[in-house]
Scaffold this active site. Structure first.
Site, PDB file in Angstrom:
ATOM      1  N   ILE A  50     -16.698  12.687  10.414  1.00 26.05           N
ATOM      2  CA  ILE A  50     -17.334  13.788   9.685  1.00 26.05           C
ATOM      3  C   ILE A  50     -17.610  15.009  10.551  1.00 26.05           C
ATOM      4  CG2 ILE A  50     -18.345  12.161   8.035  1.00 26.05           C
ATOM      5  CD1 ILE A  50     -21.112  12.906   9.227  1.00 26.05           C
ATOM      6  N   PHE A  51     -17.647  14.850  11.878  1.00 26.15           N
ATOM      7  CA  PHE A  51     -17.934  16.020  12.715  1.00 26.15           C
ATOM      8  C   PHE A  51     -16.694  16.586  13.395  1.00 26.15           C
ATOM      9  CE2 PHE A  51     -22.191  14.027  12.498  1.00 26.15           C
ATOM     10  CZ  PHE A  51     -22.827  15.085  11.855  1.00 26.15           C
ATOM     11  N   ALA A  52     -15.621  15.817  13.429  1.00 26.41           N
ATOM     12  CA  ALA A  52     -14.403  16.349  14.045  1.00 26.41           C
ATOM     13  C   ALA A  52     -13.165  16.010  13.219  1.00 26.41           C
ATOM     14  CB  ALA A  52     -14.248  15.807  15.460  1.00 26.41           C
ATOM     15  N   GLY A  92     -11.631  15.239   8.862  1.00 28.83           N
ATOM     16  CA  GLY A  92     -11.654  15.875   7.550  1.00 28.83           C
ATOM     17  C   GLY A  92     -12.583  15.206   6.552  1.00 28.83           C
ATOM     18  N   TYR A  93     -13.490  14.349   7.027  1.00 28.82           N
ATOM     19  CA  TYR A  93     -14.271  13.533   6.104  1.00 28.82           C
ATOM     20  C   TYR A  93     -15.673  14.047   5.815  1.00 28.82           C
ATOM     21  CZ  TYR A  93     -10.803   9.853   5.739  1.00 28.82           C
ATOM     22  OH  TYR A  93      -9.669   9.136   5.444  1.00 28.82           O
ATOM     23  N   GLU A 147      -5.786   7.577  -3.006  1.00 33.97           N
ATOM     24  CA  GLU A 147      -5.620   6.181  -2.595  1.00 33.97           C
ATOM     25  C   GLU A 147      -5.688   5.204  -3.768  1.00 33.97           C
ATOM     26  OE1 GLU A 147      -4.568   5.184   0.306  1.00 33.97           O
ATOM     27  OE2 GLU A 147      -4.694   7.153   1.255  1.00 33.97           O
ATOM     28  N   HIS A 174       1.751   4.566  -2.883  1.00 36.66           N
ATOM     29  CA  HIS A 174       1.908   6.018  -2.734  1.00 36.66           C
ATOM     30  C   HIS A 174       3.306   6.436  -3.186  1.00 36.66           C
ATOM     31  CE1 HIS A 174      -1.854   6.663  -0.691  1.00 36.66           C
ATOM     32  NE2 HIS A 174      -1.546   5.895   0.325  1.00 36.66           N
ATOM     33  N   HIS A 177       0.834  -1.198   0.000  1.00 36.12           N
ATOM     34  CA  HIS A 177       0.000   0.000   0.000  1.00 36.12           C
ATOM     35  C   HIS A 177       0.877   1.259   0.000  1.00 36.12           C
ATOM     36  CE1 HIS A 177      -3.652   2.357   1.245  1.00 36.12           C
ATOM     37  NE2 HIS A 177      -2.699   3.170   1.674  1.00 36.12           N
ATOM     38  N   GLU A 178       1.781   1.332   0.948  1.00 39.71           N
ATOM     39  CA  GLU A 178       2.623   2.527   1.053  1.00 39.71           C
ATOM     40  C   GLU A 178       3.511   2.658  -0.177  1.00 39.71           C
ATOM     41  OE1 GLU A 178       1.786   4.652   3.040  1.00 39.71           O
ATOM     42  OE2 GLU A 178       0.539   3.404   4.329  1.00 39.71           O
TER      43      GLU A 178
HETATM   44 ZN    ZN Z   1      -2.920   5.254   1.834  1.00 41.28          ZN
END
Ligand code: ZN
Length: 691
Positions: A609-611, A613-614, A505, A479, A475-476
């Site tokens: 979503i409330f605290a 970044g989503y 991603e 990136h 995965h990394e």
């Molecule tokens: Zn990732």
């Protein structure tokens, strides 16, 4: 000045001199750069012109020194932490952030960028250069730069209020989580809980009571809402009443008394909508999506497609768990607090293997050889160790260089594979050490940091990886490849820079797919004592386990994503007709296999979503999965064992997704690779959902 000239962080050639950098260098080096940037920026604001050179390139030069000093400091915070470094970092961090905010919100720079966009010279810029200007303009506009008078004041006060509300929301979740616990003294009440679970519950008790008298074997123990502890009970405890009590506490977290988040949810949604409308958007979802790859109709279509496929399979997955429980003698109708336990038991009965059984087959060097061979097959790049060529921050860190087909060096990366408790942050990540940048004096090559946290070698036993760790490394590396194989010369949109948030991603999840390809995976296994590859039967179990109860999990993710989007697109707190809870209930009616309990207040702990970044972005988990599965589909279509076909698809992936970075719209990049827009078909097939 003489002291600064002795400061290795202040100015250096090439890559950071990690062996010389000490915490004491941080504050003087950063402060000196901050002062220089401030005066250079102020001077530049007086003369900035609406040209590419003046509005963009000159800024790079102004900020470069600060970036080169601050980059290694942030990096060392993650990999060679110490109280001294942390104190130094915290002393100057705020100033660094303020300065970049100030540049982003500078009126003269903004006017110059707008002038450039409206000038005759605009059409002479490359698409990548145009995107840099557009992204800077958009960021400034969304920070309120275009607003005047009362609107500007209102905007600023909303921004402050939202930031405070997010912090309070998050604190409420933490406080409510910490406040709840069930103390247990009778070990019979924890029958079924595994030894590692008892360890967690015992240390939870010690922590809550500020004591050290509890032991895993004889207790007392404490069941809490902290995720590992919670799962240790929900998946293992035979005590049904305990599970029910814990579950009910979990879904009502932060919904009563002093930590009640429900009023905050209303307030946050109302202010977000108002903020979006001040900026000229219909609702907050439109604002959020304006900087992303997906648009609202696209997100909705994707959710509906996935939902109809998953909902066709979900009920049979639930039935499978019920049948299994009944066959094991469970007579009760399964409820929310029974499912984790029975799913775990079913999974184990179907695909019994443990991490520890797999580990001996994955020595790090064998895995790296396999990974590098795959990169060569797919992208025609060669990786060679170059340890000792540059300074590293710990003796275990390795350095590699990457070459293209013609033998030219194109990139390099550091690999810091092992965990170092107390010194190194947990988890795995990729970060850029330096980006590709064509400068008057020559081309600067991209260099990446690849950081994992696996078991170090012990004696002559090599570092042995779990399958999860192998997947994480891939995965990394995905990136990292996007950072290193970029062909873009402008640093703001080279590699992973300037890529829309919901598209980043794609390469990482794409690479994970190769861990489920038999020849690739078996090719990088070799028992560290016997050299034997991973047995075929174990590989089959790994593959099968990947799709275990997949429809159920997908429906859960869709419920969260669709609730998020509906709250930010459709819901209007001012109308007073519905509450956020009604929205959640409506979505759950279509997406939940078991209806939520009437008292379910999940919205009060939906921190993503409330605290986080989503907000209006939770869909991105599924979006990225669809993109990566569909991209991988280009390889399965030609046949994963067809080496010529794979090489062709790999070169195309390299020259589009990996090469173009943020220099072209992500949907356009995707079309250049796939010849069409993304489709959900490959993901649905991967999960076996095809209708
Ligand atoms: Zn990732």
């Amino acid at each position: 000045m003489s002291e600064l000239s002795q400061n290795p962080l202040y100015a250096y050639e090439g890559l950071p001199p990690f062996e010389q950098i000490e915490a004491a260098h941080v504050v003087p080096a950063i402060r000196a750069h901050l002062a220089q940037v401030e005066s250079a920026l102020a001077a530049h604001e007086q003369v900035v012109a609406p040209t590419w050179e003046s509005a963009v390139v000159a800024l790079r030069d102004i900020f470069e020194g600060l970036g080169r000093a601050w980059g290694p400091v942030s990096h060392l915070m993650g990999v060679r932490n110490s109280p001294e470094l942390r104190a130094a970092y915290e002393e100057v961090q705020g100033e660094v952030v303020m300065l970049s905010l100030r540049a982003g919100q500078s009126e003269p720079l903004y006017r110059a960028l707008r002038g450039l966009r409206d000038s005759a010279g605009w059409s002479n810029l490359t698409r990548g250069q145009q995107r840099i200007v557009e992204q800077k303009l958009q960021a400034a506009e969304q920070a309120g730069i275009g607003l005047q008078g009362e609107a500007r004041e209102r905007f600023n006060s909303i921004a402050q209020e939202l930031s405070a509300l997010g912090t309070t929301y998050s604190n409420h979740v933490l406080d409510a989580t910490r406040a709840f616990g069930i103390d247990i003294t009778d070990s019979a009440a924890l029958s079924g809980v595994a030894a590692t679970g008892l360890m967690l519950l015992s240390s939870a008790w010690n922590q809550a009571h500020n004591a050290d008298t509890s032991t895993p074997e004889s207790g007392p123990w404490r069941a809490t809402l902290d995720m590992p502890v919670y799962l240790a009970v929900m998946e293992y405890a035979e005590n049904r009443a305990l599970r029910e009590q814990l579950y009910r506490a979990y879904v009502t977290r932060a919904s009563t008394g002093e930590t009640d988040n429900l009023p905050l949810v209303q307030q946050i949604l109302r202010l977000r909508r108002e903020k979006a409308q001040l900026l000229g958007f219909e609702n907050y979802a439109e604002l959020s999506l304006s900087t992303k790859m997906a648009d609202l109709p696209g997100v909705r279509a994707l959710s509906e497609e996935l939902l109809s496929a998953a909902a066709a399979v979900g009920p049979s997955e639930l039935q499978q768990v019920r049948d299994f429980a009944a066959a094991q003698g469970e007579s009760a109708e399964l409820s929310h607090w029974d499912l984790p336990l029975w799913r775990r038991r079913l999974r184990e009965s179907l695909y019994a293997y443990t991490d520890e059984e797999l580990r001996p087959y994955f020595p790090l060097n064998k895995v790296l050889d396999g990974l590098f061979a795959l990169l060569n097959r797919l992208f025609a790049v060669t990786v060679r160790p170059a340890d000792g060529a540059v300074q590293v921050w710990h003796p275990d860190v390795r350095y590699f260089e990457m070459f293209n087909e013609s033998g030219d060096k194109i990139a390099a990366f550091f690999l810091d594979a092992y965990s170092r408790p107390g010194l190194k942050r947990g988890g795995a990540w990729m970060n850029d050490c330096q980006e590709r940048w064509l400068r008057p004096e020559g081309l600067q090559l991209p260099v990446a940091y690849l950081i994992c946290n696996q078991t170090p070698p012990v004696g002559d036993r090599p570092s042995l990886m779990t399958f999860d760790e192998v997947e994480t490394l891939f995965h990394e590396f995905g990136h990292g490849l996007q950072h290193m194989l970029t062909q873009v010369d402008e640093p703001e949109v080279a590699g992973i820079s300037g890529i829309e948030w919901d598209a980043v991603e794609l390469p990482s999840q794409f690479m994970e797919n190769w861990c489920y390809h038999r020849a690739t995976l078996l090719g990088m296994t070799g028992h560290f004592e016997t050299g034997a590859p991973l047995p075929d039967a174990t590989f089959d179990k790994l593959v099968a386990a990947r799709t275990f109860q997949a429809a159920t999990f997908m429906m859960r993710q869709l419920m969260l994503g669709m609730t998020d989007m509906s709250l930010h697109a459709d819901y209007d707190a001012r109308s007073g007709e519905r509450t956020p809870l009604d929205v959640m209930t409506e979505v759950a009616a279509r997406t939940a296999l078991l209806p939520p309990l009437a008292e379910d207040r999940f919205l009060c702990s939906f921190s993503h979503i409330f605290a986080g970044g989503y907000a209006a972005g939770y869909y991105s988990y599924k979006w990225a999965e669809v993109l990566s599965a569909d991209a991988f589909g280009a390889f399965t279509e030609v046949g994963l064992d067809n080496s010529e076909g794979i090489a062709r698809a790999g070169r195309l992936f390299r020259d589009t997704v990996l090469a173009l970075g943020g220099s072209v719209e992500p949907m356009e990049v995707y079309r250049r690779f796939r010849g069409r827009a993304p489709s959900t078909k490959a993901l649905l097939e991967q999960y076996g959902f095809t209708v």
